[in-house]
Design a protein around this motif. Structure first.
Motif, PDB file in Angstrom:
ATOM      1  N   LEU A 119       0.785  -1.342   0.211  1.00  0.00           N
ATOM      2  CA  LEU A 119      -0.305  -0.151  -0.434  1.00  0.00           C
ATOM      3  C   LEU A 119       1.091   1.318   0.268  1.00  0.00           C
ATOM      4  CD1 LEU A 119      -2.523  -1.263   3.069  1.00  0.00           C
ATOM      5  CD2 LEU A 119      -3.215  -1.129  -0.004  1.00  0.00           C
ATOM      6  N   VAL A 170      -6.232   6.308  -5.325  1.00  0.00           N
ATOM      7  CA  VAL A 170      -5.975   5.074  -6.315  1.00  0.00           C
ATOM      8  C   VAL A 170      -5.751   4.787  -8.024  1.00  0.00           C
ATOM      9  CG1 VAL A 170      -6.981   3.847  -4.700  1.00  0.00           C
ATOM     10  CG2 VAL A 170      -8.368   5.217  -6.311  1.00  0.00           C
ATOM     11  N   MET A 204      -9.856  -1.919  -6.899  1.00  0.00           N
ATOM     12  CA  MET A 204     -10.741  -1.819  -5.252  1.00  0.00           C
ATOM     13  C   MET A 204     -11.347  -2.442  -4.635  1.00  0.00           C
ATOM     14  SD  MET A 204     -10.655   1.655  -5.363  1.00  0.00           S
ATOM     15  CE  MET A 204     -11.644   2.150  -4.037  1.00  0.00           C
ATOM     16  N   MET A 230      -7.637  -2.326  -1.849  1.00  0.00           N
ATOM     17  CA  MET A 230      -8.848  -1.563  -1.417  1.00  0.00           C
ATOM     18  C   MET A 230      -9.747  -1.888  -0.477  1.00  0.00           C
ATOM     19  SD  MET A 230      -7.118   1.426  -1.372  1.00  0.00           S
ATOM     20  CE  MET A 230      -5.450   0.985  -0.983  1.00  0.00           C
ATOM     21  N   ILE A 279      -6.695  -4.069   3.970  1.00  0.00           N
ATOM     22  CA  ILE A 279      -6.640  -2.647   5.025  1.00  0.00           C
ATOM     23  C   ILE A 279      -5.777  -2.933   5.824  1.00  0.00           C
ATOM     24  CG2 ILE A 279      -6.022   0.022   5.103  1.00  0.00           C
ATOM     25  CD1 ILE A 279      -7.810   0.430   2.606  1.00  0.00           C
TER      26      ILE A 279
END
Length: 67
Positions: A11, A38, A46, A50, A55
């Motif tokens: 990330l 992003v 996503m 994400m 995360i």
């Protein structure tokens, strides 16, 4: 949190900032807002990278690595 996410291999390149949006001394609760930049056209980005669980797991892994 800034160090955790900015140094993450998965990330780090997308991470922009982390800030406290709410803190309670009574219950030791803190809510953070994480900001990521992003890419607009990556298929599945996503849903996978994400994903909120992914995360959280980056943070969780960092905590485990500290022990």
């Amino acid at each position: 949190l800034t160090d955790v996410y900015s140094s993450s291999p998965a990330l780090g390149r997308y991470f922009r900032s982390a800030q406290v949006v709410y803190s309670s001394n009574e219950s030791s609760t803190v809510f953070y807002q994480l900001e990521f930049s992003v890419p607009s056209s990556t298929e599945g980005f996503m849903e996978n990278t994400m994903n909120p669980d992914f995360i959280k797991n980056v943070l969780r892994q960092n905590i485990y690595d500290e022990d």
